[in-house]
Design a protein around this motif. Structure first.
Motif, mmCIF file in Angstrom:
data_model
loop_
_atom_site.group_PDB
_atom_site.id
_atom_site.type_symbol
_atom_site.label_atom_id
_atom_site.label_comp_id
_atom_site.label_asym_id
_atom_site.label_seq_id
_atom_site.Cartn_x
_atom_site.Cartn_y
_atom_site.Cartn_z
ATOM 1 N N ALA A 39 0.827 -1.200 0.000
ATOM 2 C CA ALA A 39 0.000 0.000 0.000
ATOM 3 C C ALA A 39 0.862 1.252 0.000
ATOM 4 C CB ALA A 39 -0.934 0.002 1.206
ATOM 5 N N ALA A 40 2.020 1.191 0.647
ATOM 6 C CA ALA A 40 2.910 2.355 0.678
ATOM 7 C C ALA A 40 3.391 2.702 -0.719
ATOM 8 C CB ALA A 40 4.098 2.084 1.594
ATOM 9 N N LEU A 41 3.733 1.700 -1.540
ATOM 10 C CA LEU A 41 4.176 1.969 -2.910
ATOM 11 C C LEU A 41 3.031 2.487 -3.769
ATOM 12 C CD1 LEU A 41 6.566 -1.035 -3.633
ATOM 13 C CD2 LEU A 41 7.169 1.340 -3.174
ATOM 14 N N VAL A 42 1.859 1.924 -3.587
ATOM 15 C CA VAL A 42 0.699 2.377 -4.355
ATOM 16 C C VAL A 42 0.386 3.827 -4.010
ATOM 17 C CG1 VAL A 42 -1.768 2.038 -4.734
ATOM 18 C CG2 VAL A 42 -0.252 0.065 -4.591
ATOM 19 N N LEU A 43 0.359 4.156 -2.718
ATOM 20 C CA LEU A 43 0.080 5.530 -2.301
ATOM 21 C C LEU A 43 1.179 6.487 -2.752
ATOM 22 C CD1 LEU A 43 -1.483 5.171 1.236
ATOM 23 C CD2 LEU A 43 -2.587 5.803 -0.889
ATOM 24 N N ARG A 44 2.424 6.024 -2.755
ATOM 25 C CA ARG A 44 3.519 6.867 -3.243
ATOM 26 C C ARG A 44 3.307 7.214 -4.714
ATOM 27 N NH1 ARG A 44 9.135 4.288 -4.347
ATOM 28 N NH2 ARG A 44 7.903 3.753 -6.168
ATOM 29 N N ASP A 45 2.896 6.220 -5.506
ATOM 30 C CA ASP A 45 2.653 6.477 -6.921
ATOM 31 C C ASP A 45 1.447 7.389 -7.121
ATOM 32 O OD1 ASP A 45 4.835 5.001 -7.652
ATOM 33 O OD2 ASP A 45 3.703 3.204 -8.188
ATOM 34 N N TYR A 46 0.398 7.201 -6.321
ATOM 35 C CA TYR A 46 -0.755 8.101 -6.410
ATOM 36 C C TYR A 46 -0.365 9.528 -6.012
ATOM 37 C CZ TYR A 46 -4.136 4.322 -7.157
ATOM 38 O OH TYR A 46 -4.858 3.282 -7.669
ATOM 39 N N ARG A 47 0.482 9.643 -4.991
ATOM 40 C CA ARG A 47 0.948 10.966 -4.563
ATOM 41 C C ARG A 47 1.728 11.640 -5.679
ATOM 42 N NH1 ARG A 47 5.843 10.937 -0.712
ATOM 43 N NH2 ARG A 47 6.657 10.234 -2.693
ATOM 44 N N ASP A 48 2.600 10.875 -6.349
ATOM 45 C CA ASP A 48 3.387 11.430 -7.441
ATOM 46 C C ASP A 48 2.484 11.901 -8.585
ATOM 47 O OD1 ASP A 48 5.518 10.675 -5.899
ATOM 48 O OD2 ASP A 48 6.023 8.916 -7.111
ATOM 49 N N ALA A 49 1.476 11.104 -8.916
ATOM 50 C CA ALA A 49 0.543 11.478 -9.979
ATOM 51 C C ALA A 49 -0.231 12.740 -9.593
ATOM 52 C CB ALA A 49 -0.417 10.329 -10.266
ATOM 53 N N GLU A 50 -0.628 12.819 -8.313
ATOM 54 C CA GLU A 50 -1.363 13.993 -7.866
ATOM 55 C C GLU A 50 -0.491 15.249 -7.938
ATOM 56 O OE1 GLU A 50 -4.067 15.509 -4.095
ATOM 57 O OE2 GLU A 50 -3.132 13.539 -4.028
ATOM 58 N N LEU A 51 0.773 15.129 -7.577
ATOM 59 C CA LEU A 51 1.675 16.272 -7.690
ATOM 60 C C LEU A 51 1.829 16.726 -9.135
ATOM 61 C CD1 LEU A 51 4.498 15.313 -5.177
ATOM 62 C CD2 LEU A 51 2.929 17.245 -5.007
ATOM 63 N N LYS A 52 2.002 15.784 -10.050
ATOM 64 C CA LYS A 52 2.151 16.138 -11.473
ATOM 65 C C LYS A 52 0.897 16.809 -12.006
ATOM 66 C CE LYS A 52 5.363 12.399 -12.362
ATOM 67 N NZ LYS A 52 5.531 11.083 -12.939
ATOM 68 N N HIS A 53 -0.270 16.257 -11.679
ATOM 69 C CA HIS A 53 -1.511 16.848 -12.162
ATOM 70 C C HIS A 53 -1.738 18.228 -11.556
ATOM 71 C CE1 HIS A 53 -2.743 12.501 -12.997
ATOM 72 N NE2 HIS A 53 -2.553 13.083 -14.159
ATOM 73 N N GLY A 54 -1.397 18.385 -10.296
ATOM 74 C CA GLY A 54 -1.534 19.687 -9.657
ATOM 75 C C GLY A 54 -0.627 20.732 -10.276
ATOM 76 N N ARG A 55 0.597 20.344 -10.578
ATOM 77 C CA ARG A 55 1.539 21.278 -11.211
ATOM 78 C C ARG A 55 1.063 21.671 -12.599
ATOM 79 N NH1 ARG A 55 6.732 17.846 -9.108
ATOM 80 N NH2 ARG A 55 6.758 18.724 -6.997
ATOM 81 N N LEU A 56 0.562 20.714 -13.352
ATOM 82 C CA LEU A 56 0.047 21.012 -14.685
ATOM 83 C C LEU A 56 -1.170 21.933 -14.600
ATOM 84 C CD1 LEU A 56 0.344 20.485 -17.705
ATOM 85 C CD2 LEU A 56 -1.140 18.507 -17.418
ATOM 86 N N ALA A 57 -2.037 21.703 -13.631
ATOM 87 C CA ALA A 57 -3.211 22.555 -13.447
ATOM 88 C C ALA A 57 -2.809 23.982 -13.071
ATOM 89 C CB ALA A 57 -4.129 21.972 -12.379
ATOM 90 N N MET A 58 -1.763 24.126 -12.250
ATOM 91 C CA MET A 58 -1.301 25.464 -11.890
ATOM 92 C C MET A 58 -0.741 26.202 -13.104
ATOM 93 S SD MET A 58 0.344 25.111 -8.092
ATOM 94 C CE MET A 58 1.096 23.509 -8.229
ATOM 95 N N LEU A 59 -0.001 25.489 -13.960
ATOM 96 C CA LEU A 59 0.503 26.105 -15.187
ATOM 97 C C LEU A 59 -0.642 26.529 -16.097
ATOM 98 C CD1 LEU A 59 3.530 23.791 -16.032
ATOM 99 C CD2 LEU A 59 3.613 26.182 -15.325
ATOM 100 N N ALA A 60 -1.652 25.671 -16.218
ATOM 101 C CA ALA A 60 -2.800 25.992 -17.063
ATOM 102 C C ALA A 60 -3.574 27.186 -16.512
ATOM 103 C CB ALA A 60 -3.717 24.780 -17.188
ATOM 104 N N ALA A 61 -3.690 27.276 -15.192
ATOM 105 C CA ALA A 61 -4.422 28.385 -14.574
ATOM 106 C C ALA A 61 -3.735 29.718 -14.838
ATOM 107 C CB ALA A 61 -4.567 28.146 -13.068
ATOM 108 N N VAL A 62 -2.429 29.703 -15.000
ATOM 109 C CA VAL A 62 -1.690 30.924 -15.330
ATOM 110 C C VAL A 62 -1.720 31.171 -16.832
ATOM 111 C CG1 VAL A 62 0.608 31.960 -15.363
ATOM 112 C CG2 VAL A 62 -0.203 30.824 -13.305
ATOM 113 N N ALA A 63 -1.519 30.114 -17.621
ATOM 114 C CA ALA A 63 -1.391 30.266 -19.070
ATOM 115 C C ALA A 63 -2.699 30.680 -19.736
ATOM 116 C CB ALA A 63 -0.885 28.969 -19.686
#
Length: 135
Positions: A39-63
């Motif tokens: 579960a720790a590895l699965v949650l780590r991967d979900y956390r990484d995906a959430e960070l990437k999606h959040g960063r992309l959303a922040m770029l889109a909100a500015v762009a």
């Protein structure tokens, strides 16, 4: 389903809140290779995906608004076509239309290829660093 293992992973912010048991569903690419991931590895991967999606959303909100404000000015300054004119000053999108004009389709494909290359490089770095990897 089985009870969620959330709360025992040791990840920051993991306080055991998973009422729907979503952490039990390993939908990432690594699950095709390793069916017994913790579960720790699965949650780590979900956390990484959430960070990437959040960063992309922040770029889109500015762009998005920046494009609407700067494109007419830059188009006039450099004698280029104004790509937001067709949509009434709005950014070309699925909702606003205008995606078929000029350079936009090739720019979307180019962006998708570049994002894929960045993601592939990130996966190589993640694999090389192993457990020490942090996003």
């Amino acid at each position: 389903g089985s009870p969620s293992e959330v709360g025992g992973t040791g990840l920051p912010g993991d306080i055991g809140f998973d009422p729907l048991g979503l952490a039990n569903f390993d939908l990432l690419l690594d699950s095709g290779i390793d069916k017994q991931r913790s579960a720790a590895l699965v949650l780590r991967d979900y956390r990484d995906a959430e960070l990437k999606h959040g960063r992309l959303a922040m770029l889109a909100a500015v762009a998005w608004p920046l494009q609407e404000k700067l494109n007419p000015l830059l188009a006039a300054r450099f004698h280029m076509p104004n790509l937001v004119a067709e949509t009434g000053g709005l950014s070309p999108s699925v909702l606003n239309g205008g995606l078929e004009q000029g350079i936009i389709p090739s720019a979307v494909v180019t962006f998708a290829v570049l994002v894929s290359l960045v993601e592939a490089q990130g996966l190589r770095i993640k694999k090389a660093q192993g457990e020490a990897w942090m996003p």
